[in-house]
Every structure is written in C-alpha cells, then in structure tokens.
Design a protein around this motif. Structure first.
Motif, PDB file in Angstrom:
ATOM      1  N   SER A 211       0.849  -1.185   0.000  1.00  0.00           N
ATOM      2  CA  SER A 211       0.000   0.000   0.000  1.00  0.00           C
ATOM      3  C   SER A 211       0.885   1.237   0.000  1.00  0.00           C
ATOM      4  CB  SER A 211      -0.924   0.014   1.224  1.00  0.00           C
ATOM      5  OG  SER A 211      -0.167   0.184   2.413  1.00  0.00           O
ATOM      6  N   TRP A 215      -1.925   7.186  -0.912  1.00  0.00           N
ATOM      7  CA  TRP A 215      -3.340   6.862  -1.104  1.00  0.00           C
ATOM      8  C   TRP A 215      -4.199   7.407   0.032  1.00  0.00           C
ATOM      9  CZ3 TRP A 215      -2.493   0.975  -2.421  1.00  0.00           C
ATOM     10  CH2 TRP A 215      -1.979   0.876  -3.721  1.00  0.00           C
ATOM     11  N   PHE A 216      -3.651   7.425   1.239  1.00  0.00           N
ATOM     12  CA  PHE A 216      -4.436   7.826   2.413  1.00  0.00           C
ATOM     13  C   PHE A 216      -4.669   9.339   2.464  1.00  0.00           C
ATOM     14  CE2 PHE A 216      -2.625   3.724   3.396  1.00  0.00           C
ATOM     15  CZ  PHE A 216      -3.665   3.048   4.014  1.00  0.00           C
ATOM     16  N   LEU A 222     -10.437   5.244   1.521  1.00  0.00           N
ATOM     17  CA  LEU A 222     -10.890   4.256   2.501  1.00  0.00           C
ATOM     18  C   LEU A 222     -12.263   3.698   2.152  1.00  0.00           C
ATOM     19  CD1 LEU A 222      -9.673   5.845   5.867  1.00  0.00           C
ATOM     20  CD2 LEU A 222      -8.671   3.927   4.602  1.00  0.00           C
ATOM     21  N   SER A 223     -13.168   4.553   1.685  1.00  0.00           N
ATOM     22  CA  SER A 223     -14.496   4.067   1.305  1.00  0.00           C
ATOM     23  C   SER A 223     -14.406   3.129   0.097  1.00  0.00           C
ATOM     24  CB  SER A 223     -15.430   5.243   0.994  1.00  0.00           C
ATOM     25  OG  SER A 223     -14.900   6.041  -0.055  1.00  0.00           O
ATOM     26  N   VAL A 225     -11.813   1.147  -0.626  1.00  0.00           N
ATOM     27  CA  VAL A 225     -11.269  -0.132  -0.157  1.00  0.00           C
ATOM     28  C   VAL A 225     -12.332  -0.937   0.586  1.00  0.00           C
ATOM     29  CG1 VAL A 225      -9.587  -1.203   1.385  1.00  0.00           C
ATOM     30  CG2 VAL A 225      -8.901   0.722  -0.054  1.00  0.00           C
ATOM     31  N   LYS A 226     -13.101  -0.274   1.445  1.00  0.00           N
ATOM     32  CA  LYS A 226     -14.157  -0.984   2.188  1.00  0.00           C
ATOM     33  C   LYS A 226     -15.164  -1.631   1.241  1.00  0.00           C
ATOM     34  CE  LYS A 226     -13.907   1.870   6.365  1.00  0.00           C
ATOM     35  NZ  LYS A 226     -14.603   2.901   7.186  1.00  0.00           N
ATOM     36  N   TRP A 229     -13.506  -4.569  -0.570  1.00  0.00           N
ATOM     37  CA  TRP A 229     -13.250  -5.668   0.367  1.00  0.00           C
ATOM     38  C   TRP A 229     -14.527  -6.460   0.639  1.00  0.00           C
ATOM     39  CZ3 TRP A 229      -8.549  -7.287   1.866  1.00  0.00           C
ATOM     40  CH2 TRP A 229      -8.462  -8.203   2.918  1.00  0.00           C
TER      41      TRP A 229
END
Length: 365
Positions: A211, A215-216, A222-223, A225-226, A229
């Motif tokens: 990672s 990206w962060f 984050l939304s 990736v969630k 996933w």
C-alpha cells in the motif's frame, strides 16, 4: 572498463596494459605516481567505449566518450581520495568543476577515503566533519551512492574496517541503465576489496502486496477499499489481498496517474489568473478561484513528495534535496540491493534463482 588505483608507476606503457588486459585492443590513460605513492590507470575495450577527451588531476582521472552500443555520452571518473580534510575538499571541488565542464552523465568509481554513514566504519558512532562534507557533496551533485550487494566493508587493516571504496552515478546514468549495481570482489592480499560495477536486467518472482502512503491523502480511498473488500466475500486473507491488487491498480491509475500533469494543469490555471490580474482584471470570484487552485496544487505536491519518500526509504530524506528524479533512482538502487543473488544452502553457495526460491519457500512453508 578496468580501473586501478595506487599503481605506484610513474609511467604506464602499452606493454603494461597488454599484460594486464590480455590482448592488444584496449584504450588506456593514466596518472603517474609521485615516486612510489599513488598512480591511476583506466583501461577500456575500444569496441565498447570510444574516448573523446581525457582530463587529469593529481588524484583523479576522467575519460569522456561514448558507449558505442547505446550511443550514450558519458564521463567515467577514477578517484583516489585524499587523506586530510583540506585536500579532500579540493578534490571534491575539482570533480564538481569537471562535471560542469563535461555536461554529460557521470560515473565516479574508486577509493574515496571517506565514509558517508557511521555504520560504514567499525566502532564509529560519530560522523567526522569531512564525512558530513562528503555526503553533502554527493547530495549537491545529485549522485546516487550504489549500495554493495554482498558485503558491508571494503577496506580492512587489523581490527579496523570501513566502506571507503564505492561507485557514485548521476541520476541520468540510472535513467539510462536502471539495472546498475555493484558488488565487492575477493580481497586477496590487498587491504581493499575490488568494486565491480555491473548492469543486469533481472526480474525475480512476483511483487509483494504494497500500500502507498499517498493513497491515504485521498478522501475517497478508505471508502473505496471498504466497498471492494466487502465485494470479495469470504476468502482467505492472502487471496483477498491478491484480488484487491487489480482494482487498487486501476484506482491508482485513475486518481494518481500523471501527478506531474495534474500539477502542471493547476499551475497553468493559476498563471492565467495571475496574467489577468497583471492586466488589471480582478474581482472577488477570481481571487476565490485562485485560492482553490493553490490549495489543490499544494495537495498534489504533498502527495507526490509522500509517494517518492516512501519509494526511496531514504534515511536522510529530511536533509536531502526533494528532487523527484533523485528519490526515484534512490528507490531503484534500494530494490537492486534487496535482491538475493546467492544463498548458502547446506554449506554450498547457490546462484540459481529457482533453487534459491525453493530453499526460501521451504523455510516459511
């Protein structure tokens, strides 16, 4: 190309060169010794390298020419560093002047008689002033100190050992030859290990999941990736990570691809507003737009810097010039240093990459 330091010869003849090289097809030049002290000699294959110019100093020898296969202009320096600080500073100054004179890609090899980090000298916990100055010179010249792949030190005397023999290459050199790396040869009867510069293009195995810190900094990461996933359902963790690499790669390309172009577009828009203001055109809406553009541009500068700092893993990132090309090539050098070329298996040195993979897998399987 072969470089020899401390030849202890005031004059080098063709007979000497043929005896060393093994055949009579070599180009060569030398710096004579001062009595039995010093002396430099460079020998090259004239079918590989064509010399255009040669420059000499008391402690360095420079051959400028063309690598015929690539039609690549470059300058090769053989360096024998001084022992006291004032003389060292003079050598660095002379090399800086020569780099400006040649205006081509540079490679510096030899015994620099100086360390760059405390761990490069056994038993040292304080970096001497001359080492700080040498490191600053390397950074100012935008040179990359190629890491040794198979040993820690290159000079030994009794219990003392240091890494003072090295190869420094310019950013342009690594862009042309990204597989450049060095290793230390057998020391034999000498105090020094020979340093071998090589160019190798090898791809060993799949890349691990990684990672990126940049990206962060994106508000939608984050939304994303969630959601991805959850869509993968019930799978083993390693399979999920492997499956996630494809959508992550596409997301990265869409949101972080061509960072330089994104920054350039923002800068062009800012310049357009500045030009309007310079011509007397101004209103509150224009000022608000300019502030928004500056904020977006700054955000991309931060993302770009975060990305290349992580890629470089530089221990001295705060001290170094934040030059993206420098960090990019430092990251390339680090990847080369991490590659396992040989492994001791059951008392035998093995260089076959397939056998190394099997042995490594058996340890963690």
């Amino acid at each position: 190309m072969l470089g020899l330091i401390k030849t202890k010869k005031q004059v080098v003849t063709r007979f000497d060169v043929v005896r060393l090289w093994g055949q009579d097809d070599a180009g060569w030049n030398f710096v004579g010794s001062d009595g039995a002290t010093g002396g430099l000699l460079l020998i090259w294959d004239e079918s590989v390298f064509k010399k255009n110019n040669c420059y000499k100093g008391e402690r360095w020898l420079c051959v400028e020419g063309i690598l015929i296969k690539n039609n690549y202009n470059c300058a090769i320096f053989l360096v024998y560093g001084a022992h006291n600080r004032d003389a060292k500073l003079q050598v660095w100054e002379e090399l800086s002047y020569m780099a400006g004179l040649c205006q081509v890609s540079n490679c510096y090899m030899g015994d620099f008689n100086e360390i760059m980090h405390v761990e490069e000298r056994q038993g040292t916990d304080v970096l001497p002033r001359s080492a700080e100055e040498f490191r600053s010179w390397v950074q100012d010249m935008h040179l990359v100190d190629l890491p040794l792949t198979n040993r820690k030190f290159t000079w030994f005397r009794g219990r003392s050992c240091s890494r003072i023999d090295r190869a420094l290459v310019s950013v342009e050199w690594l862009e042309e030859f990204p597989g450049t790396r060095i290793c230390g040869g057998p020391r034999g009867l000498s105090d020094h290990c020979p340093v071998i510069l090589e160019h190798a293009r090898q791809r060993v195995g799949p890349r691990p999941f990684r990672s990126l810190d940049s990206w962060f900094t994106h508000e939608g990461f984050l939304s994303f990736v969630k959601e991805e996933w959850r869509g993968l359902g019930e799978m083993p963790l390693t399979d999920k990570l492997k499956a996630l690499t494809i959508p992550l790669g596409n997301w990265h390309k869409t949101n972080f691809g061509d960072m330089d172009k994104k920054i350039m577009r923002f800068e062009e828009e800012i310049k357009k507003i500045d030009d309007l203001v310079s011509n007397g055109v101004y209103d509150g809406t224009m000022e608000a737009r300019r502030k928004a553009l500056v904020t977006c541009c700054e955000r991309w500068y931060v993302r770009k810097e975060v990305h290349w700092k992580q890629m470089s893993r530089s221990r001295h990132a705060k001290e170094m010039d934040k030059n993206t090309r420098y960090f990019h090539n430092l990251a390339s050098a680090r990847r080369r240093n991490n590659r396992i070329d040989t492994l001791l298996i059951n008392g035998r040195l093995v260089r076959n990459q397939a056998r190394i993979k099997i042995a490594a897998g058996s340890c963690f399987g």
